[in-house]
Motif scaffolding. Structure first.
Motif, PDB file in Angstrom:
ATOM      1  N   ALA A 157       0.156  -3.038   8.118  1.00 48.27           N
ATOM      2  CA  ALA A 157      -0.804  -2.214   7.194  1.00 48.27           C
ATOM      3  C   ALA A 157      -0.897  -0.921   7.931  1.00 48.27           C
ATOM      4  CB  ALA A 157      -2.078  -3.066   6.932  1.00 48.27           C
ATOM      5  N   PHE A 158      -0.873  -0.568   9.130  1.00 46.40           N
ATOM      6  CA  PHE A 158      -1.205   0.582   9.903  1.00 46.40           C
ATOM      7  C   PHE A 158       0.032   1.216  10.282  1.00 46.40           C
ATOM      8  CE2 PHE A 158      -5.430  -1.135   9.170  1.00 46.40           C
ATOM      9  CZ  PHE A 158      -6.045  -0.079   8.790  1.00 46.40           C
ATOM     10  N   SER A 159       1.215   0.807   9.889  1.00 44.23           N
ATOM     11  CA  SER A 159       2.474   1.150  10.431  1.00 44.23           C
ATOM     12  C   SER A 159       2.530   2.733  10.242  1.00 44.23           C
ATOM     13  CB  SER A 159       3.665   0.630   9.907  1.00 44.23           C
ATOM     14  OG  SER A 159       3.841   0.992   8.629  1.00 44.23           O
ATOM     15  N   ASN A 196      -0.009   0.104  -4.099  1.00 49.18           N
ATOM     16  CA  ASN A 196       0.702   0.357  -2.937  1.00 49.18           C
ATOM     17  C   ASN A 196      -0.306   0.918  -2.162  1.00 49.18           C
ATOM     18  OD1 ASN A 196       2.678   0.670  -1.004  1.00 49.18           O
ATOM     19  ND2 ASN A 196       3.789   2.427  -1.862  1.00 49.18           N
ATOM     20  N   ASP A 197      -0.910   0.108  -1.292  1.00 46.03           N
ATOM     21  CA  ASP A 197      -2.230   0.457  -0.413  1.00 46.03           C
ATOM     22  C   ASP A 197      -2.109  -0.484   0.670  1.00 46.03           C
ATOM     23  OD1 ASP A 197      -3.443  -1.786  -1.708  1.00 46.03           O
ATOM     24  OD2 ASP A 197      -4.524  -0.428  -3.287  1.00 46.03           O
ATOM     25  N   ILE A 198      -3.391  -0.332   1.470  1.00 44.43           N
ATOM     26  CA  ILE A 198      -3.307  -1.279   2.833  1.00 44.43           C
ATOM     27  C   ILE A 198      -3.730  -2.628   2.294  1.00 44.43           C
ATOM     28  CG2 ILE A 198      -5.061  -1.579   4.507  1.00 44.43           C
ATOM     29  CD1 ILE A 198      -5.087   1.531   5.203  1.00 44.43           C
ATOM     30  N   ALA A 199      -4.758  -2.575   1.275  1.00 43.00           N
ATOM     31  CA  ALA A 199      -5.047  -4.047   0.883  1.00 43.00           C
ATOM     32  C   ALA A 199      -3.709  -4.853   0.334  1.00 43.00           C
ATOM     33  CB  ALA A 199      -5.938  -4.105  -0.370  1.00 43.00           C
ATOM     34  N   SER A 200      -2.812  -4.316  -0.538  1.00 32.33           N
ATOM     35  CA  SER A 200      -1.768  -4.909  -0.883  1.00 32.33           C
ATOM     36  C   SER A 200      -0.756  -5.258   0.381  1.00 32.33           C
ATOM     37  CB  SER A 200      -0.985  -3.894  -1.843  1.00 32.33           C
ATOM     38  OG  SER A 200      -0.523  -2.754  -1.110  1.00 32.33           O
ATOM     39  N   ALA A 201      -0.771  -4.365   1.539  1.00 30.38           N
ATOM     40  CA  ALA A 201       0.090  -4.459   2.609  1.00 30.38           C
ATOM     41  C   ALA A 201      -0.565  -5.953   3.383  1.00 30.38           C
ATOM     42  CB  ALA A 201      -0.079  -3.458   3.431  1.00 30.38           C
ATOM     43  N   VAL A 202      -1.891  -6.039   3.524  1.00 32.22           N
ATOM     44  CA  VAL A 202      -2.604  -7.129   4.106  1.00 32.22           C
ATOM     45  C   VAL A 202      -2.330  -8.391   3.317  1.00 32.22           C
ATOM     46  CG1 VAL A 202      -4.813  -8.183   4.765  1.00 32.22           C
ATOM     47  CG2 VAL A 202      -4.251  -5.575   5.170  1.00 32.22           C
ATOM     48  N   PHE A 240      -4.807   6.017  12.179  1.00 34.55           N
ATOM     49  CA  PHE A 240      -5.467   6.323  10.934  1.00 34.55           C
ATOM     50  C   PHE A 240      -6.579   7.319  11.261  1.00 34.55           C
ATOM     51  CE2 PHE A 240      -8.447   5.766   7.329  1.00 34.55           C
ATOM     52  CZ  PHE A 240      -7.547   5.469   6.400  1.00 34.55           C
ATOM     53  N   ALA A 241      -7.537   6.841  12.170  1.00 35.67           N
ATOM     54  CA  ALA A 241      -8.796   7.773  12.560  1.00 35.67           C
ATOM     55  C   ALA A 241      -8.420   9.139  12.824  1.00 35.67           C
ATOM     56  CB  ALA A 241      -9.555   7.101  13.440  1.00 35.67           C
ATOM     57  N   VAL A 242      -7.498   9.211  13.823  1.00 35.53           N
ATOM     58  CA  VAL A 242      -7.129  10.684  14.123  1.00 35.53           C
ATOM     59  C   VAL A 242      -6.528  11.631  13.170  1.00 35.53           C
ATOM     60  CG1 VAL A 242      -5.497  11.924  15.760  1.00 35.53           C
ATOM     61  CG2 VAL A 242      -6.750   9.876  16.638  1.00 35.53           C
TER      62      VAL A 242
END
Length: 468
Positions: free
Chosen positions: A118-120, A244-250, A418-420
């Motif tokens: 999800a954070f690739s 097509n977001d982080i929730a869908s990836a998880v 993500f944070a950076v």
């Protein structure tokens, strides 16, 4: 971009606020008198100097470790005997269950393997457009404040912006939506209540004693989980077709051994972590970044000059964000002085030894980025704000274990990239367009350690449109 000649224009010796370092009993008395559960005020002066040692007297033993090699050993934890502290797990469990932020061992390995995708890099590239949309909306709010001349809370502004970014990137909804707004409001109740430290409980409670949560905090946790469940359900009922977001990836993630995905409750746990870590911690450090920029126009000028050189007058793109070394150095140096996660406590599951230091079962092993980041052995003039520490020529000399704002070892924060990226975009956009002035008594600004490293009272600023 900022070079050594530009950096020389920064006023020498600027040290942003930190608690005065006192002997142990004086520090304890100060903390009790303040009555706000601030663990920074409780740290004695010796805690900044020692490689390791006891933090006063306590029933369970509390040991702080500041030596970079020992910190690396503990956080790598090859034998898995120093899991996340029972105090931290007990505090956060009502909100995020046994999620990746608090789990250990086989459970953590399964969760981490499933959410890493999800954070690739590909996922972050897709998230950038949502980040940019949230910053667009935030600029409009700041423009209104600039037009009216109103004084605004920097803390609330950064919390709102980062919460909006998390809502958009995780669930594809802006913060203004009713459910997302309710989650934000209840999370504010949670973070203010759950983090109130009972000093005497730290001293007198036995190891592994289950913490007692305030009823208001528990109610807020239930409401947050209900709302997060509603957001999850919009994705589950859609059959993965529209999002097509982080929730869908998880949701799409599968256990490599069993082929099973997360249950609905597990999804609420994991996505609750993203809201907790992705919103509150980033808001914390950005509050300090813009506070410093408001106080130091020469640093703001260097930031602005880099944006002008790299971006020009156009839109700040993802490719531009990758080419802003001075802005990232400002961000990293602020992370050093004000690490959002002030303490990363571990617990000894059995008696043993760390280096030459003996620990007994149940001992609280305190890893404190706050003190490690301010040790003179690793950081010349440790309390002085100096972004050049993170220039290409100097950053490589920082010892492993001496700079740990995102943790270290296998448990390093999955959302660090993500944070950076998010923070560099926000700093570039807002610094380019607005001048900031701090409204209030500079000496009254005091950092405290609650859920994150925050100012004790809100930082009030006035914004004006920058005239280039």
């Amino acid at each position: 971009m900022a070079d050594k000649s530009q950096a020389s224009h920064i006023k020498e010796g600027f040290a942003p606020p930190s608690p005065k370092r006192l002997p142990p009993m004086a520090a304890l008395a100060r903390t009790i008198m303040q009555g706000d559960g601030d663990l920074l005020s409780l740290l004695p002066a010796d805690a900044y100097k020692m490689d390791a040692g006891e933090l006063g007297y306590s029933r369970r033993s509390i040991k702080i470790f500041n030596d970079a090699d020992l910190v690396s050993e503990i956080m790598q934890d090859k034998d898995e005997i120093f899991p996340k502290s029972d105090l931290m797990v007990g505090a956060l469990e009502p909100l995020i269950g046994n999620s990746v932020f608090v789990s250990d061992g086989a459970v953590w390995r399964r969760q981490r393997a499933m959410i890493d995708a999800a954070f690739s890099l590909m996922r972050l590239n897709l998230a950038f457009a949502s980040m940019r949309s949230a910053v667009d909306e935030h600029e409009k709010r700041l423009l209104r404040a600039a037009d009216t001349g109103d004084v605004i809370s920097l803390d609330l502004a950064m919390s709102h912006l980062t919460a909006d970014i998390i809502c958009r990137t995780v669930f594809s909804v802006p913060l203004q939506s009713k459910t997302a707004k309710d989650v934000f409001d209840d999370f504010t109740v949670f973070e203010r209540g759950v983090a109130q430290v009972k000093i005497w409980r730290l001293i007198t409670d036995r190891a592994f004693a289950k913490p007692r949560q305030d009823p208001e905090v528990m109610r807020a946790c239930k409401r947050i989980r209900r709302h997060l469940g509603e957001l999850v359900d919009t994705h589950l009922s859609d059959g993965m077709g529209r999002f097509n977001d982080i929730a869908s990836a998880v949701i799409a993630a599968r256990d490599r051994d069993t082929g099973e995905g997360f249950t609905r409750e597990e999804l609420i746990d994991q996505l609750g972590v993203f809201f907790l870590a992705g919103h509150e911690t980033t808001a914390s450090v950005l509050t300090w970044v813009f506070y410093i920029l408001a106080l130091r126009p020469e640093i703001l000028a260097l930031v602005r000059a880099e944006v002008d050189q790299v971006v020009g007058d156009g839109e700040v793109t993802l490719e531009h964000v990758k080419k802003l070394p001075y802005i990232k150095s400002v961000f990293k140096e602020t992370l050093r002085l004000y690490p959002p996660i002030t303490f990363m406590p571990r617990v000894a599951m059995r008696s043993g030894q760390i280096g030459k230091y003996k620990v007994r079962r149940g001992a609280l092993i305190m890893i404190a980025p706050w003190t490690i980041h301010r040790r003179a052995e690793y950081w010349p003039r440790p309390d002085v704000f100096d972004p050049q520490r993170f220039s290409v020529s100097r950053e490589k000399d920082i010892p492993s274990g001496a700079y740990i704002p995102f943790g270290l070892g296998p448990h390093i924060c999955v959302g660090a990239g993500f944070a950076v990226m998010e923070s560099a975009l926000i700093i570039a956009r807002l610094a380019r367009r607005f001048d900031l002035s701090f409204e209030g008594n500079v000496k009254a600004v005091r950092p405290v350690a609650r859920l994150t490293t925050r100012p004790a009272s809100q930082v009030m600023i006035r914004v004006r449109l920058h005239k280039s």
